[in-house]
Every structure is written in structure tokens, then in C-alpha cells.
Scaffold this active site. Structure first.
Site, PDB file in Angstrom:
ATOM      1  N   SER A 141       0.874  -1.176   0.000  1.00 49.36           N
ATOM      2  CA  SER A 141       0.000   0.000   0.000  1.00 49.36           C
ATOM      3  C   SER A 141       0.907   1.220   0.000  1.00 49.36           C
ATOM      4  O   SER A 141       2.076   1.121   0.391  1.00 49.36           O
ATOM      5  CB  SER A 141      -0.834  -0.008   1.289  1.00 49.36           C
ATOM      6  OG  SER A 141      -1.438   1.259   1.512  1.00 49.36           O
ATOM      7  N   TYR A 154      -1.213  -0.835  10.389  1.00 48.72           N
ATOM      8  CA  TYR A 154      -1.349  -0.986   8.928  1.00 48.72           C
ATOM      9  C   TYR A 154      -0.051  -0.567   8.244  1.00 48.72           C
ATOM     10  O   TYR A 154       0.484  -1.298   7.391  1.00 48.72           O
ATOM     11  CB  TYR A 154      -2.541  -0.160   8.441  1.00 48.72           C
ATOM     12  CG  TYR A 154      -2.934  -0.459   7.017  1.00 48.72           C
ATOM     13  CD1 TYR A 154      -3.541  -1.659   6.674  1.00 48.72           C
ATOM     14  CD2 TYR A 154      -2.706   0.463   6.002  1.00 48.72           C
ATOM     15  CE1 TYR A 154      -3.903  -1.936   5.361  1.00 48.72           C
ATOM     16  CE2 TYR A 154      -3.064   0.197   4.688  1.00 48.72           C
ATOM     17  CZ  TYR A 154      -3.662  -1.012   4.374  1.00 48.72           C
ATOM     18  OH  TYR A 154      -4.010  -1.281   3.071  1.00 48.72           O
TER      19      TYR A 154
HETATM   20  N1  LIG Z   1      -8.771  -0.510  -0.687  1.00 53.85           N
HETATM   21  C1  LIG Z   1      -7.727   0.301  -0.587  1.00 53.85           C
HETATM   22  O1  LIG Z   1      -7.886   1.519  -0.609  1.00 53.85           O
HETATM   23  C2  LIG Z   1      -6.339  -0.270  -0.472  1.00 53.85           C
HETATM   24  C3  LIG Z   1      -5.263   0.609  -0.608  1.00 53.85           C
HETATM   25  C4  LIG Z   1      -3.977   0.110  -0.542  1.00 53.85           C
HETATM   26  C5  LIG Z   1      -3.766  -1.244  -0.333  1.00 53.85           C
HETATM   27  N2  LIG Z   1      -4.835  -2.071  -0.200  1.00 53.85           N
HETATM   28  C6  LIG Z   1      -4.561  -3.487   0.025  1.00 53.85           C
HETATM   29  O2  LIG Z   1      -5.148  -4.241  -1.016  1.00 53.85           O
HETATM   30  C7  LIG Z   1      -5.462  -5.548  -0.512  1.00 53.85           C
HETATM   31  C8  LIG Z   1      -6.889  -5.887  -0.863  1.00 53.85           C
HETATM   32  O3  LIG Z   1      -7.721  -4.980  -0.168  1.00 53.85           O
HETATM   33  P1  LIG Z   1      -9.220  -4.679  -0.627  1.00 53.85           P
HETATM   34  O4  LIG Z   1      -9.333  -3.215  -0.649  1.00 53.85           O
HETATM   35  O5  LIG Z   1      -9.548  -5.479  -1.794  1.00 53.85           O
HETATM   36  O6  LIG Z   1      -9.995  -5.211   0.674  1.00 53.85           O
HETATM   37  P2  LIG Z   1     -11.341  -6.040   0.834  1.00 53.85           P
HETATM   38  O7  LIG Z   1     -11.759  -5.839   2.246  1.00 53.85           O
HETATM   39  O8  LIG Z   1     -12.291  -5.704  -0.262  1.00 53.85           O
HETATM   40  O9  LIG Z   1     -10.851  -7.540   0.608  1.00 53.85           O
HETATM   41  C9  LIG Z   1      -9.984  -8.163   1.504  1.00 53.85           C
HETATM   42  C10 LIG Z   1     -10.292  -9.645   1.521  1.00 53.85           C
HETATM   43  O10 LIG Z   1      -9.373 -10.271   2.423  1.00 53.85           O
HETATM   44  C11 LIG Z   1     -10.075 -11.246   3.140  1.00 53.85           C
HETATM   45  N3  LIG Z   1      -9.407 -11.569   4.393  1.00 53.85           N
HETATM   46  C12 LIG Z   1      -9.374 -10.819   5.517  1.00 53.85           C
HETATM   47  N4  LIG Z   1      -8.720 -11.475   6.479  1.00 53.85           N
HETATM   48  C13 LIG Z   1      -8.330 -12.662   5.952  1.00 53.85           C
HETATM   49  C14 LIG Z   1      -7.625 -13.764   6.461  1.00 53.85           C
HETATM   50  N5  LIG Z   1      -7.192 -13.816   7.731  1.00 53.85           N
HETATM   51  N6  LIG Z   1      -7.380 -14.808   5.637  1.00 53.85           N
HETATM   52  C15 LIG Z   1      -7.827 -14.793   4.366  1.00 53.85           C
HETATM   53  N7  LIG Z   1      -8.511 -13.781   3.837  1.00 53.85           N
HETATM   54  C16 LIG Z   1      -8.758 -12.719   4.625  1.00 53.85           C
HETATM   55  C17 LIG Z   1     -11.441 -10.645   3.367  1.00 53.85           C
HETATM   56  O11 LIG Z   1     -12.416 -11.632   3.708  1.00 53.85           O
HETATM   57  C18 LIG Z   1     -11.706  -9.964   2.037  1.00 53.85           C
HETATM   58  O12 LIG Z   1     -12.371 -10.839   1.137  1.00 53.85           O
HETATM   59  C19 LIG Z   1      -5.185  -5.506   0.986  1.00 53.85           C
HETATM   60  O13 LIG Z   1      -3.933  -6.087   1.246  1.00 53.85           O
HETATM   61  C20 LIG Z   1      -5.156  -4.029   1.291  1.00 53.85           C
HETATM   62  O14 LIG Z   1      -4.365  -3.729   2.415  1.00 53.85           O
HETATM   63  C21 LIG Z   1      -6.112  -1.632  -0.270  1.00 53.85           C
END
Ligand SMILES: NC(=O)c1ccc[n+]([C@@H]2O[C@H](COP(=O)([O-])OP(=O)(O)OC[C@H]3O[C@@H](n4cnc5c(N)ncnc54)[C@H](O)[C@@H]3O)[C@@H](O)[C@H]2O)c1
Length: 251
Positions: A141, A154
Site C-alpha cells: 500500500s 497498517y
Molecule cells: N482498498 C484500498 O484503498 C487499499 C489501498 C492500498 C492497499 N490495499 C490493500 O489491497 C489488498 C486488498 O484490499 P481490498 O481493498 O480489496 O480489501 P477487501 O476488504 O475488499 O478484501 C480483503 C479480503 O481479504 C479477506 N481476508 C481478511 N482477512 C483474511 C484472512 N485472515 N485470511 C484470508 N482472507 C482474509 C477478506 O475476507 C476480504 O475478502 C489488501 O492487502 C489491502 O491492504 C487496499
């Protein structure tokens, strides 16, 4: 495009957001995709959507923060779909909280999913990748590359993912495995909504101005396209790279 025909990919966090978009993207280019998520029904919904489109996917319940669960899911995927050639670690969680009020449990939970979970999936996948080559794409991120208020766990976990990626890239560079990291900024997913609704007591959105960009938010499909490029043969010469796609947050 058909960049992943005959390739088996393991994608974590496949039930939502970026993991779902990545699973669909890889499958649309021919990959057989193992959709891992702690949310069983959500992972199944992703696999169902892929199979309905004529692709090949199978859902696996997996808690990436649990060593036994992570290894069992990757082994099951290899047994069902074939040798794993690609692992993409999208599973992640976060919450905005005043650091002096953050519970130890919350710190451990965020570190457990984001950092431990990335390591555990890599550890489970590497034996397969060593057997003929392969790729890992981790997901960090902008928060892994800069400070962000109310996000100590985070930021620390994602900073850990950044350097874990580099460590693995250095270790496996002679062994046919590339390891790269994609670092998104704000993406339009349920996780971002979670961040947007959990501003801690006494905090202001003005404090978060440094993580806002005039370019707004990205769609997970845009980030999935970058992951697919890095994971494909077109990304052959990349390893240890941290690829930001964050609307300029880390300029
Ligand atoms: N959305 C943003 O703005 C953003 C920005 C930067 C980085 N990210 C990163 O991108 C990645 C995806 O995030 P997203 O926005 O799609 O989130 P999201 O919440 O839509 O999806 C995350 C998924 O991870 C699953 N999950 C959570 N804990 C888990 C576990 N212990 N074991 C297996 N699965 C698990 C959840 O059930 C969910 O389906 C993450 O690593 C997040 O940190 C997101």
C-alpha cells in the site's frame, strides 16, 4: 490476452475487492485460479463467477494468518488444479485508531493478516514455485511507503510486506522465482469504506489529507491489471520491484 494459459494461480483475499478482481483477471487470461479467503461464501462467489464465464476456479477457505490453514489451502490447490506457478497475496485488513488506544489484539490481528499472512502464503507456495519456476506478487500500500496517521499497525505491516518482498526476491533470484510488490493507493473496495467509517475519536479527515489525491480513487480492476502484468512473462525482468499505483500519493 492469454498470458496465463496452463498456469495455476493462488490468490488470497479472493472474495472481495482486489483479490476478486485479480482472480477474475487472471482467469480471463487462462489461469486456473485458487480463490482463497477466510470468507468462504465470498470466495465461492468469485469462483462461481469465473466458472460461469467459462474459466476455471476453485474456492478454498483459508485464514492466511494461520500457518496450518495457509499451507493446507495452497497444498489443496496444487493437488486439485496442478503445480502452483503464481501466488498473489491480496488478503489484508486495516482500521483507523489512535495508536495510544490501540489494543494489542488489534495490532496482532492486523500484523497477523497483512504481514504474517503474506509470509505464510509465500512459504506454502515456494516449494511449488521452486519446481520449475514461478512468480509471487505481494500487495502492500502507499501506507507501506509513507506515514499515515491512525494507521500504525497498517503502516508497519505494509512496510514489512515491502521489505519481505525484497528479501524474498534476493533469496530466490537464482532459483527461478521473481517476487514483486504492487502498492496501491485508495481503491474503491469494502476495505476503503471501512477506513472511511472508522475515524477515531478526536481525529479529523484533514489529518488524512496526505493520503488523498486529486486523482481520486482507483478501481480494483486497474490494480489487478498491473498485478497481471507483473505476474506475466512480460514482467520477466522485474524482481524486488515495488510498483506504486496510487494516483501520485508517494511522489
Ligand atoms: N482498498 C484500498 O484503498 C487499499 C489501498 C492500498 C492497499 N490495499 C490493500 O489491497 C489488498 C486488498 O484490499 P481490498 O481493498 O480489496 O480489501 P477487501 O476488504 O475488499 O478484501 C480483503 C479480503 O481479504 C479477506 N481476508 C481478511 N482477512 C483474511 C484472512 N485472515 N485470511 C484470508 N482472507 C482474509 C477478506 O475476507 C476480504 O475478502 C489488501 O492487502 C489491502 O491492504 C487496499
Amino acid at each position: 490476452m492469454t498470458r496465463f494459459v496452463d498456469k495455476v494461480a493462488v490468490v488470497t483475499g479472493a472474495g472481495s475487492g482486489l483479490g476478486r478482481a485479480t482472480s477474475k483477471r487472471l482467469a480471463s487470461e487462462g489461469a486456473k485460479v485458487a480463490c482463497l479467503d477466510i470468507a468462504t461464501e465470498a470466495a465461492q462467489a468469485t469462483a462461481d463467477a469465473i466458472n460461469a464465464q467459462g474459466g476455471t476456479a476453485k474456492a478454498y477457505t483459508c485464514d492466511v494468518s494461520d500457518p496450518t490453514s495457509a499451507r493446507a489451502a495452497v497444498d489443496a490447490a496444487a493437488s486439485d488444479l496442478g503445480r502452483v506457478q503464481l501466488a498473489v497475496t491480496c488478503a489484508g485488513i486495516g482500521r483507523l485508531v489512535n495508536t495510544h488506544e490501540m489494543s494489542w489484539e488489534l495490532w496482532r490481528k492486523i500484523m497477523g493478516v497483512n504481514l504474517d499472512g503474506t509470509l505464510l502464503i509465500c512459504q506454502a507456495a515456494i516449494p511449488y514455485l521452486l519446481d520449475g519456476g514461478g512468480r509471487i506478487v505481494t500487495v502492500a500500500s502507499n501506507a507501506g511507503l509513507m506515514g499515515q496517521p491512525y494507521s500504525a499497525a497498517y503502516c508497519a505491516s505494509k512496510g514489512g510486506v515491502v521489505n519481505l518482498t525484497k528479501a524474498l526476491a534476493a533469496e530466490y533470484i537464482r532459483k527461478g522465482i521473481t517476487v514483486n510488490c504492487v502498492a496501491p493507493g485508495g481503491m474503491d473496495t469494502p476495505l476503503q469504506n471501512e477506513f472511511a467509517t472508522t475515524l477515531p475519536e478526536g481525529a479529523s479527515f484533514k489529518d488524512l489529507a496526505k493520503v488523498m489525491t486529486p486523482m481520486g480513487t482507483s478501481q480494483p480492476e486497474e490494480v489487478a491489471a498491473v498485478i497481471a502484468f507483473v505476474a506475466s512473462d512480460e514482467g520477466r525482468y522485474m524482481t524486488g520491484s515495488i510498483v506504486s499505483i496510487d494516483g501520485g500519493l508517494t511522489i
